[in-house]
Enzyme design. Structure first.
Site, PDB file in Angstrom:
ATOM      1  N   ARG A  83       0.813  -1.215   0.000  1.00  0.00           N
ATOM      2  CA  ARG A  83       0.000   0.000   0.000  1.00  0.00           C
ATOM      3  C   ARG A  83       0.850   1.271   0.000  1.00  0.00           C
ATOM      4  O   ARG A  83       0.479   2.267  -0.641  1.00  0.00           O
ATOM      5  CB  ARG A  83      -0.925  -0.018   1.220  1.00  0.00           C
ATOM      6  N   HIS A  87       0.404   4.619  -2.384  1.00  0.00           N
ATOM      7  CA  HIS A  87       0.227   5.975  -1.844  1.00  0.00           C
ATOM      8  C   HIS A  87       1.382   6.895  -2.221  1.00  0.00           C
ATOM      9  O   HIS A  87       1.207   8.113  -2.277  1.00  0.00           O
ATOM     10  CB  HIS A  87       0.041   5.921  -0.327  1.00  0.00           C
ATOM     11  N   ASN A 115      -3.490   8.468   5.060  1.00  0.00           N
ATOM     12  CA  ASN A 115      -2.295   7.916   5.702  1.00  0.00           C
ATOM     13  C   ASN A 115      -2.319   7.960   7.229  1.00  0.00           C
ATOM     14  O   ASN A 115      -1.759   7.071   7.882  1.00  0.00           O
ATOM     15  CB  ASN A 115      -1.048   8.667   5.215  1.00  0.00           C
ATOM     16  N   HIS A 214      -6.381  -5.627  -2.541  1.00  0.00           N
ATOM     17  CA  HIS A 214      -7.192  -5.809  -1.328  1.00  0.00           C
ATOM     18  C   HIS A 214      -7.492  -7.286  -1.058  1.00  0.00           C
ATOM     19  O   HIS A 214      -8.336  -7.600  -0.236  1.00  0.00           O
ATOM     20  CB  HIS A 214      -8.478  -4.984  -1.404  1.00  0.00           C
TER      21      HIS A 214
HETATM   22  C1  HEM Z   1      -9.265   1.685  -5.767  1.00  0.00           C
HETATM   23  C2  HEM Z   1      -9.137   2.591  -4.835  1.00  0.00           C
HETATM   24  C3  HEM Z   1      -8.660   2.267  -3.449  1.00  0.00           C
HETATM   25  C4  HEM Z   1      -9.269   2.654  -2.292  1.00  0.00           C
HETATM   26  C5  HEM Z   1     -10.540   3.495  -2.168  1.00  0.00           C
HETATM   27  C6  HEM Z   1      -8.504   2.096  -1.211  1.00  0.00           C
HETATM   28  C7  HEM Z   1      -8.792   2.277   0.137  1.00  0.00           C
HETATM   29  C8  HEM Z   1      -8.206   1.585   1.161  1.00  0.00           C
HETATM   30  C9  HEM Z   1      -8.586   1.692   2.542  1.00  0.00           C
HETATM   31  C10 HEM Z   1      -9.656   2.613   3.094  1.00  0.00           C
HETATM   32  C11 HEM Z   1      -7.824   0.826   3.252  1.00  0.00           C
HETATM   33  C12 HEM Z   1      -7.881   0.574   4.760  1.00  0.00           C
HETATM   34  C13 HEM Z   1      -7.117   1.662   5.482  1.00  0.00           C
HETATM   35  C14 HEM Z   1      -7.408   1.687   6.972  1.00  0.00           C
HETATM   36  O1  HEM Z   1      -8.553   1.487   7.364  1.00  0.00           O
HETATM   37  O2  HEM Z   1      -6.462   1.960   7.743  1.00  0.00           O
HETATM   38  C15 HEM Z   1      -6.941   0.171   2.314  1.00  0.00           C
HETATM   39  C16 HEM Z   1      -6.016  -0.776   2.647  1.00  0.00           C
HETATM   40  C17 HEM Z   1      -5.150  -1.349   1.748  1.00  0.00           C
HETATM   41  N1  HEM Z   1      -4.981  -0.972   0.421  1.00  0.00           N
HETATM   42 FE1  HEM Z   1      -6.242   0.149  -0.657  1.00  0.00          FE
HETATM   43  N2  HEM Z   1      -7.468   1.380  -1.718  1.00  0.00           N
HETATM   44  C18 HEM Z   1      -7.502   1.458  -3.077  1.00  0.00           C
HETATM   45  C19 HEM Z   1      -6.587   0.930  -3.969  1.00  0.00           C
HETATM   46  C20 HEM Z   1      -5.466   0.230  -3.596  1.00  0.00           C
HETATM   47  C21 HEM Z   1      -4.381  -0.114  -4.480  1.00  0.00           C
HETATM   48  C22 HEM Z   1      -4.286   0.300  -5.946  1.00  0.00           C
HETATM   49  C23 HEM Z   1      -3.488  -0.825  -3.747  1.00  0.00           C
HETATM   50  C24 HEM Z   1      -2.167  -1.407  -4.165  1.00  0.00           C
HETATM   51  C25 HEM Z   1      -1.846  -1.732  -5.387  1.00  0.00           C
HETATM   52  C26 HEM Z   1      -4.039  -0.945  -2.413  1.00  0.00           C
HETATM   53  C27 HEM Z   1      -3.473  -1.672  -1.392  1.00  0.00           C
HETATM   54  C28 HEM Z   1      -4.012  -1.763  -0.112  1.00  0.00           C
HETATM   55  C29 HEM Z   1      -3.546  -2.707   0.889  1.00  0.00           C
HETATM   56  C30 HEM Z   1      -2.534  -3.812   0.644  1.00  0.00           C
HETATM   57  C31 HEM Z   1      -4.247  -2.436   2.062  1.00  0.00           C
HETATM   58  C32 HEM Z   1      -4.073  -3.118   3.431  1.00  0.00           C
HETATM   59  C33 HEM Z   1      -2.953  -2.388   4.181  1.00  0.00           C
HETATM   60  C34 HEM Z   1      -2.630  -2.928   5.568  1.00  0.00           C
HETATM   61  O3  HEM Z   1      -3.140  -3.962   5.996  1.00  0.00           O
HETATM   62  O4  HEM Z   1      -1.810  -2.259   6.247  1.00  0.00           O
HETATM   63  N3  HEM Z   1      -5.217  -0.262  -2.351  1.00  0.00           N
HETATM   64  N4  HEM Z   1      -7.179   0.666   1.057  1.00  0.00           N
END
Ligand code: HEM
Ligand SMILES: *[C@@H]1O[C@H](CO)[C@@H](O)[C@H](O)[C@H]1NC(C)=O
Length: 341
Positions: A83, A87, A115, A214
């Site tokens: 992630r 970002h 973040n 995800h």
């Molecule tokens: C399509 C639009 C996207 C949205 C709206 C989005 C939103 C989010 C949100 C809200 C979270 C949880 C954050 C939290 O509650 O602390 C999350 C986690 C995550 N996102 Fe996305 N995301 C998107 C695209 C992506 C992309 C493109 C990637 C990587 C290529 C990605 C990788 C991840 C990963 C791996 C997590 C888990 C992180 C952890 O466990 O620390 N996301 N994302």
């Protein structure tokens, strides 16, 4: 300041003048055309998979064990690091800007909405940077370390492998407002998601493939509360399970975690898409990808065709890694990923 490709043009121009008398104007016109085409095609051609092969030959074998040990102590760390790369790339390109700490005189991106209390893994990146500095001092950028670490994380959690393009340099600036504006929130509609990715040169299909990230990691209650209490396109028993650890009132249990992929949150597979087809997406934005809209058919395809998901994910990761890199003499090679030199 001139980029590498601009410098190439200057030296070509010099050659052009010296050979002019010998060449017919037709030949020169086609040469000029070829040059223009070469130049147009080279906006990200400065990155290459062998960029450090002479200057830091053991780079990959220096990075990988550090990621491996971080993931073996906590599997979620692979998700957190993947992630970070996303970002970073969505704010003025993949330039390590996300890694910069705030100081009294410098505003970074770590406190931006997407973040704050959420982005993690910075200490792992520090460990990798320390190991890389020991092996090849002053050579490898933090932006490239992030790109390699993201790939290694995917591979270690069982996902596809690819050759990472390198040669990015580190920013001396960061953009809090860029992070707030460019990274879509979990409340996004499908059209908002498409437009935020399109602003980075990524198509709707690439957005869907990248969202497959995800399949690993966790989200906080505050990121999915509105979905589990208010959305109607959600499976009833899944909803009940998620409500049990995420109280409806804001301020209560905001940081309680739930897996983005309820089935296998530490393996990189296509279960995320199977969940969407079953209305078990955790985030409102996740379920937007399968909600009787234009991206439904691709989600269905990925839910039954894991190898197509893998190859599209890899292609989209490489394209995301190509977003506006600093190259040549732009930016710097940071000594410490948390601060500019
Ligand atoms: C399509 C639009 C996207 C949205 C709206 C989005 C939103 C989010 C949100 C809200 C979270 C949880 C954050 C939290 O509650 O602390 C999350 C986690 C995550 N996102 Fe996305 N995301 C998107 C695209 C992506 C992309 C493109 C990637 C990587 C290529 C990605 C990788 C991840 C990963 C791996 C997590 C888990 C992180 C952890 O466990 O620390 N996301 N994302
Ligand atoms: C659900 O929607 C209602 C009406 O818009 C709103 O007042 C309430 O705060 C929402 N609940 C959650 C948990 O977001």
């Amino acid at each position: 300041m001139l980029s590498t490709s601009q410098l190439n043009i200057v030296s070509f121009h010099h050659t052009y003048l010296t050979i002019r008398d010998m060449a017919s104007s037709t030949t020169m016109a086609s040469l000029a055309l070829a040059l223009v085409l070469l130049f147009l095609g080279s906006s990200s051609a400065q990155l290459s998979t062998n960029f450090y092969s002479k200057t830091c030959p053991n780079l990959f074998s220096t990075v990988q064990p550090v990621i491996q040990s971080a993931i073996s102590s906590e599997k979620r760390m692979g998700a957190s690091i993947l992630r970070l790369f996303f970002h970073d790339c969505f704010v003025n390109g993949c330039d390590g800007s996300l890694l910069l700490d705030d100081t009294s005189s410098f505003t970074g991106e770590k406190t931006a909405n997407p973040n704050r209390n959420s982005a993690r893994g910075f200490d792992v990146i520090d460990k990798i940077k320390a190991a890389v500095e020991k092996a090849c001092p002053g050579v490898v950028s933090c932006a490239d370390i992030l790109a390699i670490s993201a790939r290694d994380s995917v591979v270690l959690l069982g996902g596809p492998n690819w050759n990472v393009k390198l040669g990015r340099r580190d920013a001396r600036t960061a953009s809090l407002s860029g992070a707030n504006n460019n990274i879509p929130p979990p409340t996004s509609s499908l059209s908002n998601l498409i437009s935020k990715f399109s602003a980075q040169g990524l198509s709707a299909n690439e957005m869907v493939a990248l969202s497959g990230a995800h399949t690993i990691g966790q989200a906080r209650c505050t990121s999915f509360r509105a979905r589990i209490y208010n959305d109607t396109n959600i499976d009833g028993s899944f909803d009940k399970t998620r409500r049990s650890n995420c109280p409806s009132t804001s301020g209560n249990g905001d940081n309680n975690l739930a897996p983005l992929d309820l089935q296998t949150p530490t393996s990189f597979d296509n279960d995320y898409f199977k969940n969407l087809v079953n209305q078990k997406g955790l985030l409102h934005s996740d379920q937007q990808l399968f909600n009787k809209g234009s991206t439904d058919s691709l989600v269905s395809t990925y839910s039954t065709n894991p190898s197509k998901f893998s190859s599209d994910f890899v292609a989209a990761m490489i394209k995301m890694g190509d977003i506006s890199p600093l190259t040549g003499s732009q930016g710097e090679i940071r000594k410490n990923c948390r601060k500019i030199n």
